[in-house]
Design an enzyme around this catalytic site. Structure first.
Site, PDB file in Angstrom:
ATOM      1  CB  CYS A 188      -2.831   1.186  -2.572  1.00  0.00           C
ATOM      2  SG  CYS A 188      -3.078   2.915  -2.958  1.00  0.00           S
ATOM      3  CG  ASN A 189      -9.323   1.160  -2.737  1.00  0.00           C
ATOM      4  OD1 ASN A 189     -10.350   0.658  -3.157  1.00  0.00           O
ATOM      5  ND2 ASN A 189      -8.878   0.943  -1.511  1.00  0.00           N
ATOM      6  CB  THR A 190      -4.722   5.327  -5.512  1.00  0.00           C
ATOM      7  OG1 THR A 190      -5.572   5.912  -4.525  1.00  0.00           O
ATOM      8  CG2 THR A 190      -4.411   6.336  -6.593  1.00  0.00           C
ATOM      9  CE1 TYR A 200       2.650   5.384  -3.434  1.00  0.00           C
ATOM     10  CE2 TYR A 200       1.423   3.520  -4.296  1.00  0.00           C
ATOM     11  CZ  TYR A 200       2.593   4.047  -3.798  1.00  0.00           C
ATOM     12  OH  TYR A 200       3.704   3.248  -3.692  1.00  0.00           O
ATOM     13  N   GLY A 201      -2.988   8.985  -3.660  1.00  0.00           N
ATOM     14  CA  GLY A 201      -4.320   9.401  -4.117  1.00  0.00           C
ATOM     15  C   GLY A 201      -4.361  10.712  -4.870  1.00  0.00           C
ATOM     16  CG  ASP A 251      -1.770   1.222   1.337  1.00  0.00           C
ATOM     17  OD1 ASP A 251      -2.438   1.520   0.334  1.00  0.00           O
ATOM     18  OD2 ASP A 251      -1.769   1.912   2.375  1.00  0.00           O
ATOM     19  CB  SER A 252       0.195   4.774  -0.654  1.00  0.00           C
ATOM     20  OG  SER A 252      -1.014   4.803   0.081  1.00  0.00           O
ATOM     21  CD  GLU A 284      -2.186   8.513   7.215  1.00  0.00           C
ATOM     22  OE1 GLU A 284      -1.252   9.249   7.555  1.00  0.00           O
ATOM     23  OE2 GLU A 284      -2.125   7.729   6.245  1.00  0.00           O
ATOM     24  CB  CYS A 312     -10.155   5.046   0.257  1.00  0.00           C
ATOM     25  SG  CYS A 312      -8.646   5.756   0.963  1.00  0.00           S
ATOM     26  CB  THR A 313      -6.348   1.671   2.466  1.00  0.00           C
ATOM     27  OG1 THR A 313      -5.843   2.997   2.217  1.00  0.00           O
ATOM     28  CG2 THR A 313      -5.878   0.724   1.387  1.00  0.00           C
ATOM     29  CG  HIS A 314      -6.533   5.942   5.043  1.00  0.00           C
ATOM     30  ND1 HIS A 314      -5.775   5.375   4.052  1.00  0.00           N
ATOM     31  CD2 HIS A 314      -5.662   6.575   5.870  1.00  0.00           C
ATOM     32  CE1 HIS A 314      -4.496   5.658   4.264  1.00  0.00           C
ATOM     33  NE2 HIS A 314      -4.410   6.382   5.358  1.00  0.00           N
TER      34      HIS A 314
HETATM   35  N1  DGL Z   1      -4.049   3.825   0.067  1.00  0.00           N
HETATM   36  C1  DGL Z   1      -4.750   4.875  -0.654  1.00  0.00           C
HETATM   37  C2  DGL Z   1      -5.985   4.268  -1.348  1.00  0.00           C
HETATM   38  O1  DGL Z   1      -6.553   3.280  -0.919  1.00  0.00           O
HETATM   39  C3  DGL Z   1      -5.140   6.025   0.250  1.00  0.00           C
HETATM   40  C4  DGL Z   1      -3.969   6.842   0.742  1.00  0.00           C
HETATM   41  C5  DGL Z   1      -3.187   7.509  -0.368  1.00  0.00           C
HETATM   42  O2  DGL Z   1      -3.697   8.483  -0.980  1.00  0.00           O
HETATM   43  O3  DGL Z   1      -2.088   7.061  -0.652  1.00  0.00           O
HETATM   44  O4  DGL Z   1      -6.405   4.777  -2.362  1.00  0.00           O
END
Ligand code: DGL
Length: 267
Positions: free
Chosen positions: A75-77, A44-45, A12-13, A154, A186-188
């Site tokens: 990571c979704n992005t 990454y987003g 993940d990012s 976070e 999104c992971t968060h």
């Molecule tokens: N992990 C990213 C996602 O799921 C969220 C955090 C980021 O922007 O890197 O898209």
């Protein structure tokens, strides 16, 4: 704990992908897991597709060096922008979070109106609507990027007035569209589940891509006959590209328990 059975690699990012690792660990407790958080280059987003693809390739290379048998793009992005590239590049199975999340949303919706929330990159890519429409072209999909949810999660601001007000501001248009299912793309966002659920109301089902991904991984391991034999205790390792102490501190709330040792890797 180290072990000599091949592990599943997850990247993940940053810390967010620990929500995916948590689901994998729950569903597949015998599997060894190596997690890589690209904390030097998060987020990454907000980045372009080319940049995210470059970062995702270097994360995959680090985990391949560790000999992983399967790679999860938590990571979704990165799943939105880089999954095809990684699947074409690598000889091991590579699984993203978007297809499992899309299928789970389709299995959940009754009125065929689905909402998707994610980072600006994920939403701008159109990856979720594309994945949903590939199965069901008639389903209506409504999307919304929610960039403030990442820093809220976070910072641990997951309950109280601040997340509620921000969630309401982002999600009111979605409520007006009458969606009955909302994908947390999104992971968060699973950390903000309660605030989002409160704003959306009890008639809207929230779909966690992490949970759906764990089911998909289980099915792939079984179909390929590469599950852990369960004869050795599973290993868990956590690697980051920067600031291991921060990762251990913030990651605790994503994982729900102490992380232990976090290793720094160069890239
Ligand atoms: N992990 C990213 C996602 O799921 C969220 C955090 C980021 O922007 O890197 O898209």
């Amino acid at each position: 704990m180290a072990t000599n059975q091949p592990a599943i690699g997850i990247f993940d990012s940053g810390v967010g992908g620990l929500t995916v690792l948590r689901q994998i660990a729950q569903r597949l407790p015998s599997e060894s897991l190596i997690y890589l958080g690209d904390t030097a280059r998060v987020p990454y987003g907000t980045k372009s597709a080319d940049t995210v693809i470059r970062y995702a390739r270097s994360c995959a290379a680090i985990l391949l060096e560790e000999g992983v048998k399967l790679l999860i793009v938590a990571c979704n992005t990165a799943s939105a922008f880089a999954l095809d590239t990684l699947q074409a590049d690598l000889d091991i199975p590579v699984i993203g979070v978007i297809e499992p999340g899309a299928v789970s949303a389709l299995n959940t919706t009754r009125n065929r109106r689905i909402g998707v929330i994610g980072t600006a990159g994920t939403i701008g890519s159109g990856a979720y609507p594309d994945a949903i429409h590939a199965h069901a072209p008639d389903v209506e999909v409504f999307v919304q990027s929610c960039p403030l949810f990442v820093p809220l999660a976070e910072e641990g601001w997951t309950s109280g007035a601040a997340p509620r007000i921000i969630a309401r501001t982002y999600l009111e248009p979605m409520i007006r569209q009458g969606v009955d299912t909302l994908v947390l793309g999104c992971t968060h966002y699973p950390l903000l589940h309660d605030a989002i659920a409160e704003v959306m109301g009890h008639s809207v089902a929230l779909v966690d891509s992490a949970e759906a991904t764990a089911c998909a991984v289980e099915a792939i391991l079984e179909s390929m006959g590469i599950e852990a034999d369960g004869e050795q205790p599973p290993g868990r390792r956590f690697l980051v590209t920067d600031a291991p102490d921060n990762f251990a501190r913030i990651g605790r709330q994503f994982l729900g328990c102490d992380i232990g040792i976090v290793e720094w890797v160069d890239f």
